[in-house]
Design a protein around this motif. Structure first.
Motif, PDB file in Angstrom:
ATOM      1  N   SER A 152       0.826  -1.208   0.000  1.00 22.91           N
ATOM      2  CA  SER A 152       0.000   0.000   0.000  1.00 22.91           C
ATOM      3  C   SER A 152       0.858   1.254   0.000  1.00 22.91           C
ATOM      4  O   SER A 152       0.521   2.247  -0.654  1.00 22.91           O
ATOM      5  CB  SER A 152      -0.928   0.004   1.229  1.00 22.91           C
ATOM      6  OG  SER A 152      -1.793  -1.106   1.199  1.00 22.91           O
ATOM      7  N   GLY A 244     -14.514  -0.358 -10.321  1.00 25.85           N
ATOM      8  CA  GLY A 244     -13.081  -0.175 -10.492  1.00 25.85           C
ATOM      9  C   GLY A 244     -12.686  -0.098 -11.951  1.00 25.85           C
ATOM     10  O   GLY A 244     -11.718   0.597 -12.315  1.00 25.85           O
ATOM     11  N   MET A 265      -6.700   7.552  -6.333  1.00 27.96           N
ATOM     12  CA  MET A 265      -6.179   6.197  -6.309  1.00 27.96           C
ATOM     13  C   MET A 265      -5.131   6.031  -5.216  1.00 27.96           C
ATOM     14  O   MET A 265      -5.048   4.988  -4.559  1.00 27.96           O
ATOM     15  CB  MET A 265      -5.576   5.845  -7.675  1.00 27.96           C
ATOM     16  CG  MET A 265      -6.585   5.793  -8.814  1.00 27.96           C
ATOM     17  SD  MET A 265      -7.779   4.453  -8.641  1.00 27.96           S
ATOM     18  CE  MET A 265      -6.722   3.044  -8.985  1.00 27.96           C
ATOM     19  N   GLN A 268      -6.562   5.410  -1.811  1.00 26.38           N
ATOM     20  CA  GLN A 268      -6.880   3.999  -1.586  1.00 26.38           C
ATOM     21  C   GLN A 268      -5.696   3.291  -0.921  1.00 26.38           C
ATOM     22  O   GLN A 268      -5.868   2.525   0.028  1.00 26.38           O
ATOM     23  CB  GLN A 268      -7.207   3.329  -2.916  1.00 26.38           C
ATOM     24  CG  GLN A 268      -7.374   1.824  -2.822  1.00 26.38           C
ATOM     25  CD  GLN A 268      -7.599   1.200  -4.195  1.00 26.38           C
ATOM     26  OE1 GLN A 268      -7.897   1.892  -5.160  1.00 26.38           O
ATOM     27  NE2 GLN A 268      -7.452  -0.109  -4.279  1.00 26.38           N
ATOM     28  N   SER A 269      -4.513   3.566  -1.389  1.00 25.55           N
ATOM     29  CA  SER A 269      -3.319   2.931  -0.833  1.00 25.55           C
ATOM     30  C   SER A 269      -2.982   3.477   0.551  1.00 25.55           C
ATOM     31  O   SER A 269      -2.524   2.735   1.425  1.00 25.55           O
ATOM     32  CB  SER A 269      -2.133   3.136  -1.773  1.00 25.55           C
ATOM     33  OG  SER A 269      -2.408   2.566  -3.033  1.00 25.55           O
ATOM     34  N   SER A 271      -5.114   4.556   2.797  1.00 27.88           N
ATOM     35  CA  SER A 271      -6.050   3.922   3.726  1.00 27.88           C
ATOM     36  C   SER A 271      -5.690   2.471   3.976  1.00 27.88           C
ATOM     37  O   SER A 271      -5.740   1.990   5.110  1.00 27.88           O
ATOM     38  CB  SER A 271      -7.475   4.012   3.173  1.00 27.88           C
ATOM     39  OG  SER A 271      -7.857   5.349   2.981  1.00 27.88           O
ATOM     40  N   SER A 300     -18.077  -1.135   4.819  1.00 28.02           N
ATOM     41  CA  SER A 300     -17.321  -0.595   3.685  1.00 28.02           C
ATOM     42  C   SER A 300     -18.199  -0.471   2.446  1.00 28.02           C
ATOM     43  O   SER A 300     -18.074   0.491   1.676  1.00 28.02           O
ATOM     44  CB  SER A 300     -16.098  -1.471   3.387  1.00 28.02           C
ATOM     45  OG  SER A 300     -16.479  -2.771   2.979  1.00 28.02           O
ATOM     46  N   PHE A 304     -18.890   2.908   0.428  1.00 33.77           N
ATOM     47  CA  PHE A 304     -18.655   3.039  -1.013  1.00 33.77           C
ATOM     48  C   PHE A 304     -19.862   3.677  -1.702  1.00 33.77           C
ATOM     49  O   PHE A 304     -19.712   4.499  -2.613  1.00 33.77           O
ATOM     50  CB  PHE A 304     -18.375   1.671  -1.636  1.00 33.77           C
ATOM     51  CG  PHE A 304     -16.925   1.276  -1.629  1.00 33.77           C
ATOM     52  CD1 PHE A 304     -15.986   2.064  -2.264  1.00 33.77           C
ATOM     53  CD2 PHE A 304     -16.507   0.123  -0.988  1.00 33.77           C
ATOM     54  CE1 PHE A 304     -14.640   1.711  -2.257  1.00 33.77           C
ATOM     55  CE2 PHE A 304     -15.176  -0.239  -0.976  1.00 33.77           C
ATOM     56  CZ  PHE A 304     -14.227   0.548  -1.610  1.00 33.77           C
ATOM     57  N   CYS A 307     -19.609   7.250  -1.238  1.00 30.76           N
ATOM     58  CA  CYS A 307     -18.527   7.840  -2.039  1.00 30.76           C
ATOM     59  C   CYS A 307     -18.993   8.199  -3.445  1.00 30.76           C
ATOM     60  O   CYS A 307     -18.678   9.277  -3.967  1.00 30.76           O
ATOM     61  CB  CYS A 307     -17.357   6.863  -2.142  1.00 30.76           C
ATOM     62  SG  CYS A 307     -16.413   6.632  -0.616  1.00 30.76           S
ATOM     63  N   PHE A 320     -13.364   8.301   0.692  1.00 33.95           N
ATOM     64  CA  PHE A 320     -12.573   7.157   0.245  1.00 33.95           C
ATOM     65  C   PHE A 320     -11.520   6.773   1.282  1.00 33.95           C
ATOM     66  O   PHE A 320     -11.217   5.597   1.471  1.00 33.95           O
ATOM     67  CB  PHE A 320     -11.891   7.467  -1.089  1.00 33.95           C
ATOM     68  CG  PHE A 320     -12.708   7.106  -2.292  1.00 33.95           C
ATOM     69  CD1 PHE A 320     -13.117   5.803  -2.508  1.00 33.95           C
ATOM     70  CD2 PHE A 320     -13.081   8.078  -3.207  1.00 33.95           C
ATOM     71  CE1 PHE A 320     -13.877   5.471  -3.617  1.00 33.95           C
ATOM     72  CE2 PHE A 320     -13.848   7.755  -4.315  1.00 33.95           C
ATOM     73  CZ  PHE A 320     -14.245   6.446  -4.522  1.00 33.95           C
ATOM     74  N   TYR A 324     -11.658   2.820   2.481  1.00 26.63           N
ATOM     75  CA  TYR A 324     -10.617   1.840   2.192  1.00 26.63           C
ATOM     76  C   TYR A 324      -9.910   1.363   3.454  1.00 26.63           C
ATOM     77  O   TYR A 324      -9.371   0.250   3.484  1.00 26.63           O
ATOM     78  CB  TYR A 324      -9.623   2.404   1.187  1.00 26.63           C
ATOM     79  CG  TYR A 324     -10.122   2.354  -0.238  1.00 26.63           C
ATOM     80  CD1 TYR A 324     -10.288   1.136  -0.884  1.00 26.63           C
ATOM     81  CD2 TYR A 324     -10.458   3.508  -0.926  1.00 26.63           C
ATOM     82  CE1 TYR A 324     -10.757   1.074  -2.187  1.00 26.63           C
ATOM     83  CE2 TYR A 324     -10.922   3.458  -2.229  1.00 26.63           C
ATOM     84  CZ  TYR A 324     -11.070   2.234  -2.854  1.00 26.63           C
ATOM     85  OH  TYR A 324     -11.533   2.170  -4.141  1.00 26.63           O
TER      86      TYR A 324
END
Length: 415
Positions: A152, A244, A265, A268-269, A271, A300, A304, A307, A320, A324
């Motif tokens: 991540s 996605g 994006m 996301q990593s 989180s 989650s 979403f 979101c 987000f 995540y």
């Protein structure tokens, strides 16, 4: 007792597997996936084609997963891991050179996606089963969380930089970078000492493969816990993963640019990194871990849905970030517990069947969402599908034997 079960978490082989799968290949893969999706959408303007590109790897995993698992159980897993990264690296370098000559075509991208997917169908279950053999059962959640945390972190950096790299350096450079990172990864993997699996060295032919497939199918179908996991996996992935494939068009439709898309994006990593560090650093009791998983998945999905109803970059980014994190915690627990409930001699084979189910749901979802997105507002599509994806997780509450199996596996000194 298997000798690997006496190892501490931070042993040489775990560190090598942890490092190679994060520091090199993950960074290149992240940049490549974003830039090639952007290139396809810019060249064609088709969400359906983007869905097809995303679904290729999933369909390969769906149809070949059980066969790959049966082969892995009987093979030297180290050389499967090394060989698949080597093939992917050389393929990406070839594609990058074609792109530099301005002869890159969509069919070449699709063909490369197929080759990479075939390699991943072998690499993923092989690396998962190796990870399980390198640490003790009580350390598996921490081990997978630490590994996921580093992935991540690297992905966060890659995604954050992706927009700028695409804008200033171009697609060909990113493809070449991915190929080089995979070659470096293959080199470092040569130094990992991988324990022999129970079936390593046994004959591999059509008769033995189909016998293993039949054994695996019967094992899954005769065990209600695994049947329920398959049902949950297929349905949750079908309704929850398709966005996605069309997330870039969704962002562009909200008035964002490719740089802001890269930032989302990267969130996301970020989180996922926070979530995996949370699971990796804390020694949470099994009872509490199971509860975090049970409530994490439906929560989650609900987040979403929220979101995709957002209209501004800041509101989407904040939501987000939370979403995540919750998803990362739930998945870290599920992945570790799932590997532990499978008998060691059947791990690759059974995980191949579950991967087939999960990938099937994702592949169908990517195709369906890609085509539906041509006619339906993407925000509405994401919100409705996320809410529907909550329903499969109700089975985790209705059938408590799943929770019991996970608990027993985590408390057992042997797998």
């Amino acid at each position: 007792m298997n000798e690997t079960k006496t190892l501490k978490l931070w042993n040489k082989n775990f560190i090598l597997l942890w490092r190679q799968g994060t520091l090199f290949s993950t960074f290149g893969d992240v940049l490549y996936s974003i830039c090639i999706g952007y290139w396809v959408y810019e060249k064609t303007g088709s969400t359906a084609l983007m869905g097809l590109l995303t679904s290729i790897s999933m369909f390969v995993a769906m149809f070949l997963g059980p066969f790959c698992g049966a082969i892995i159980d009987r093979s030297h897993r180290k050389w499967i891991i090394v060989g698949t990264d080597l093939i992917r690296g050389l393929t990406m370098i070839g594609l990058g050179l074609i792109a530099m000559s301005n002869h890159l075509e969509v069919w070449m991208v699709l063909a490369t996606a197929f080759i990479a997917a075939l390699c991943n169908a072998f690499f993923t279950p092989a690396s998962m089963t190796v990870m399980t053999d390198l640490v003790m059962p009580k350390d598996l959640v921490r081990a997978q969380s630490l590994s996921g945390g580093m992935r991540s972190l690297v992905a966060m950096v890659g995604k954050g930089l992706s927009g700028a790299i695409i804008a200033f350096l171009g697609v060909p450079f990113v493809i070449l970078l991915n190929g080089i990172s995979l070659l470096i990864s293959a080199f470092t993997e040569c130094f990992i000492d991988v324990p022999r699996a129970p079936k390593t060295g046994m004959p591999i032919n059509l008769k033995t493969l189909f016998a293993d497939l039949k054994d695996g199918a019967q094992y899954v179908l005769n065990d209600r816990c695994f049947r329920l996991i398959v049902i949950i996996s297929v349905s949750a992935n079908f309704f929850g993963s398709g966005m996605g494939a069309v997330f870039l068009p969704f962002c562009l439709g909200r008035g964002l640019d490719v740089v802001q898309y890269g930032y989302l994006m990267s969130l996301q990593s970020i989180s996922a990194l926070i979530g995996t560090i949370f699971m990796g650093m804390l020694n949470i009791k099994p009872e509490l871990r199971i509860k975090l998983m049970l409530f994490g998945f439906p929560l989650s999905s609900l987040l979403f849905a929220l979101c995709y109803s957002m209209q501004t970059f800041n509101s989407m980014a904040f939501t987000f970030l939370i979403t995540y994190f919750v998803s990362a915690v739930a998945n870290a627990i599920l992945n570790a517990a799932f590997m532990l409930i499978i008998p060691r001699e059947k791990r690759a084979m059974i995980s191949g069947f579950i991967m087939m189910a999960s990938s099937g749901g994702q592949a169908l979802s990517s195709l369906a969402f890609g085509f539906i997105a041509e006619f339906v507002d993407l925000g509405l599509l994401g919100t409705v599908s996320s809410l529907i994806s909550i329903l499969p997780f109700i089975l985790l509450f209705v059938y408590p034997e799943i929770q019991t199996r996970f608990m027993q596996a985590e408390l057992s000194p042997e797998v």
